[in-house]
Every structure is written in C-alpha cells, then in structure tokens.
Design a protein around this motif. Structure first.
Motif, PDB file in Angstrom:
ATOM      1  N   THR A 257       0.793  -1.240   0.000  1.00  0.00           N
ATOM      2  CA  THR A 257       0.000   0.000   0.000  1.00  0.00           C
ATOM      3  C   THR A 257       0.822   1.286   0.000  1.00  0.00           C
ATOM      4  N   ASN A 287      -5.072   5.668   0.735  1.00  0.00           N
ATOM      5  CA  ASN A 287      -4.946   5.703  -0.723  1.00  0.00           C
ATOM      6  C   ASN A 287      -6.254   6.134  -1.377  1.00  0.00           C
ATOM      7  N   ILE A 373       1.221   7.940   3.741  1.00  0.00           N
ATOM      8  CA  ILE A 373       0.626   6.774   3.053  1.00  0.00           C
ATOM      9  C   ILE A 373       1.280   5.473   3.518  1.00  0.00           C
TER      10      ILE A 373
END
Length: 524
Positions: A257, A287, A373
């Motif tokens: 991810t 995301n 992230i």
C-alpha cells in the motif's frame, strides 16, 4: 553455479520418487538448474508484467511530481535576476536611482515571458514530448516578451533602444534553454525509473480488470501491481499475468500500500451494494479509491486509462490544490527547519552531553513509525529511557513515574526537548514541522493495536507526520489509554489535514511551546 539448496531440493525429489533413485553429477546439476528456472518463472508470475525496476513509495513519487514547482521557481529567479541586472547596467546612478520608464519595460517583458510559460503549459513535460519543439516554444515566448518590452518602452519613452532588448531577450533565451534541457532530462530519468508512472491495484478479478490490464500492457503508462478479490475460491492465481494477491481484507494491511497511487474498483457499477460495501471498507485506507466504469468502446477505454495515468506532474493553475499546498508546506519546512536547526544547535549539543553523562547508552533513540501513506520511517529522538528498557515498538506506553525513564529523560520529555532531532527527519522530507504526530508501528492502546480501534485511523497518514500538530496543542498528546482517546486524536488530525494552511501552521508552531510547557497534566 549450483547452490547447496538446489542440490538438496533435487535430492529430496529423488528420494520422493519423482526422479530416478540415483543420478550422476551432470544429471543432478541439470535437475537443479531446472528447479532454479522453475522457481524464477514462478517468481516472475507472482511479480507480474508491471513490476517496477525501482520501487518508490508515495512520498518519493509525490516529491517528483512537485518538482514542477521547483522548476518554475528557478525560472522565475533566473528571469528576475537577468532583468534586474539589465536595469542596473542601464542606470549610471545604480539600481535605486532607476526611473520607472527605464525599469517598467523590462518588468513587463519578464512578466509576459513567465506568464505565457505558465499559461501555455510549459511545465507539464508530458509523456512523448519532443525537447527540440519544447525549446523552440520557449524561444518563441522569450521573443514575445522582448517585443512586449520594446512596445512598452516606445509608449513610455517614445523610442526603443533595440540593442538593449535584444541582449536581454538573448540572455533569457539561453538561460531558459539550459534550465529546460535540464528539466527535460530529469523528467525523462524519472519516467525511466517509474517515478511518474502511476501504480494501481485492482479490486475485482473481473472481465473489466482483464480488459484494463490488456490495454495497460499496450500503453505502458500505468503499473498494475496486483489484483485483490473476495471471491478467491472462484478466481485464478493471476489475471493476464498480474497476480491475485488476496481478498479486500488482505489489501487493508498489505505491504504494497505505501507504493500504491490509486485503488481501482474493477467491478460492475450496477452491483451497487457491493460497490458501496467495498468503498466503505477501503475508505479506511489513505490511498485514493476510484471506480472503473465499464467503457462501451475502445475510445472510452482509452479515456478511462488516460484519467488513471493523468497528472504525472503537479498542476500550476490558479486553484489552491493539494499539490500546491504540499509544495508550499515543503518550502516552509525547509526554510523554518533550517533556521530552527541553526538556532537550536547549542541546546541540542547540551542535551546530548547531559544524556551521555547521565546514563550509559547511545545519545539518540531510533524508532520505526508510520509516515505518509503508510510509509515506514525511522524517527530520531534523544534517548530518554534506560538503554536496556528501550521500547522500539511502543508495546508499553509511558506512564506517570515510569521507572524506565532516566533523570535527564524526565526533563527532556517534560520540555519536549527529546523531539528536537526530528528536525533532521523534516529536512530529509520524511516529516513536516506541523502534522499528525507519527505513531510507532504496532503501538498498542491497552492490549489492542491502536490502528484497529478506529476505522478512520489511516486517514491521518494522508499528510506527512509532524514534530508538533493540531492534536498536540489541543490536549491530545502522550499515551492513548482508550478507544475514545484514539478516536479524539484521529478526529483532530483529520480536522487539521482538511484545514491546513500556512497561517494555521505558523499559529500551531507559535503556540506549541507555551501550550506544551503549560500542560502539567500531560504524561510524557
């Protein structure tokens, strides 16, 4: 060369009856070589046809996209410097004695050059752009700026000294040529490394996914890293060579991810219930999630892929978007962070000396924490605990009169001096001066991992973590003892992300010291 592991595998196969019981040395080597080839082929299948040669996480890729702002800033600086130098050279009494009639034509010409380059999209550096054509367009814009300067001079002074403006135009043209050749080479290098090729994962091993992957293979401007689908029992191991890596729940915690730009739902939009369910579940990730609407023809498929592959570089238009905000925040971090490092260097040196004299062990404590992230970053702090009691995973949060904290540690924790080395994380680009505080990976609230207590927890990773933050000055600082504590901090972090601005950051930094020093109830 045949490794011992390969030979061992061949021997095991022989014992199992898959090969003759006895093999001579050449036969054994051939079998081992075949095993290696099969392993490599299987590995390639699991990696898929889009696997990037160089893996860049979201923060690194975002930094490449924001480079367009640095490009334009350099162009502005060079054009302004040449313009000021020309006005200075033309004014016998020096720059301060220059008349409006002498300076204004050059200012108009410079503004015209820079304005046209921005409005005509000279900083897009699109895929397939021809550098000679780009440089020719730059020359055309600088000539237009020179003509504009001559016209303004004629209006103000009644006559233009063409030689002066020719020299000004030539200097700017050559300078911008050199800069833009460098910009083009940099962008080409980033494209070659994959820094500007969007990485996506697909949710749904469907015919929509199969069609998208086939088209993406032809275009090669999108990387499809993997496919996830809840119906694993009915799904193949791969879709057009792209591996199926698990179900939607596996995506929530997958190590991939931090490298994913977009999550694409490749399922039938008519299955509204499933779309809503997946969107709700995946919204917990930082995301971006988008739905692929099934195109009816090749033109619409191309348009859909264009949207997925679009925005390789940040936009320079007038609206205040996330890219411009991120660029401004980075400038702020570099300028203020550098000044803070210079001013605080004596205090940091004294703190390091005190730690060294107080207890055995290193001066610094390093801990892996969540960054932008879901990126894993190593955060630096001054060591405040006994070396043998250091807790790199934050499995036990600090409590009042914690016996692990040293004498110096109590002081630097109460004054937040232990956080000062994080300035290096800020200058490196892993953190920001203001943002959600970075939590240790696997940090627990009670016996439960904090990230599992609030569905929106990962939303706080949509911005780089900060040395201080909105939550910190609003009282949510220190250990989190309950799900309610976690929820309040996440709410404050999300509120900051939605409101972030230069003035809010300056306010947070301004009140951080008095707020934290005045909060005697906080456990640190």
């Amino acid at each position: 060369m045949t490794s011992a592991i390969d030979i061992g595998r061949a021997t095991a196969l022989s014992d199992a009856g898959d090969t003759p019981a006895r093999l001579d040395a050449p036969g054994l080597q051939a079998l081992a070589a075949r095993s290696v080839a099969e392993a490599k082929a299987d590995g390639a299948a699991r990696r898929g046809p889009f696997r990037p040669e160089v893996w860049l996480n979201a923060r690194q890729r975002h930094a490449s996209r924001l480079a367009v702002h640095w490009f334009r800033s350099a162009d502005v600086a060079v054009v302004a410097a040449i313009t000021v130098a020309m006005v200075w050279a033309m004014t016998p009494g020096g720059l301060l004695s220059a008349s409006l009639a002498a300076a204004l034509p050059f200012a108009v010409g410079a503004a015209l050059v820079l304005g046209l380059m921005r409005s005509l999209g000279f900083y897009r550096f699109m895929r397939g752009q021809q550098t000679p054509l780009h440089l020719a367009a730059v020359a055309g814009v600088t000539v237009a700026g020179g003509i504009g300067a001559v016209v303004m001079d004629a209006i103000l002074a009644g006559g233009a000294d063409l030689a002066v403006y020719i020299v000004w135009t030539a200097l700017i043209t050559v300078s911008l040529y050199v800069l833009h050749m460098g910009w083009s080479d940099l962008v080409a290098g980033w494209r070659a490394k994959g820094a500007l090729t969007p990485n996506i994962v697909l949710v749904g091993a469907t015919r929509h996914a199969e069609t998208l992957i086939k088209d993406a293979l032809k275009r090669r401007d999108i990387n499809v890293l993997g496919v996830f689908d809840d119906r694993l029992a009915r799904n193949p191991d791969s879709v057009v060579g792209v591996p199926v890596l698990g179900d939607a729940e596996a995506l929530m915690t997958h190590r991939m991810t931090p490298y994913v730009d977009k999550i694409v739902l490749a399922i039938d939009p008519k299955a509204e219930k499933r779309v809503r369910e997946l969107t709700s579940r995946l919204s917990a990730l930082p995301n971006e999630v988008t739905l692929l609407v099934d195109p009816v023809d090749e033109r619409e498929r191309g348009a859909a892929l264009d949207r997925l592959a679009s925005a390789p570089l940040a936009s320079l238009d007038g609206r205040v978007d996330d890219d411009r905000r991120a660029f401004n925040k980075r400038i702020q971090d570099l300028v203020i962070g550098t000044l803070a490092l210079i001013l605080l260097a004596p205090i940091m040196a004294l703190t390091a000396l005190a730690i060294r004299l107080d207890s055995p062990g290193p001066i610094f404590f390093r801990q892996r924490r969540h960054g932008f992230i879901h990126e894993e970053i190593v955060v630096w702090k001054f060591r405040s605990m006994r070396q043998e009691a250091a807790d790199a995973t934050a499995s036990r949060q600090v409590t009042t009169d914690d016996d692990r904290v040293t004498r110096v540690g109590k002081f630097i924790r109460s004054t937040s001096l232990d956080e000062l080395p994080q300035i290096f994380n800020v200058l490196k680009g892993e953190m920001s001066l203001v943002g959600p505080r970075p939590h240790a990976i696997g940090m627990k609230t009670g016996a439960v991992e904090s990230a599992r207590l609030v569905a929106e927890y990962a939303h706080r990773h949509r911005m780089k973590p900060g040395m201080t933050g909105w939550a910190a000055i609003k009282g949510s600082r220190g250990p989190l003892h309950s799900a309610q504590d976690v929820r309040r901090r996440v709410q404050l972090d999300i509120e900051y992300i939605e409101r972030q601005s230069l003035w809010l950051d300056l306010w947070v930094m301004f009140v951080t010291v008095p707020v934290l020093l005045g909060d005697r109830a906080a456990i640190r």
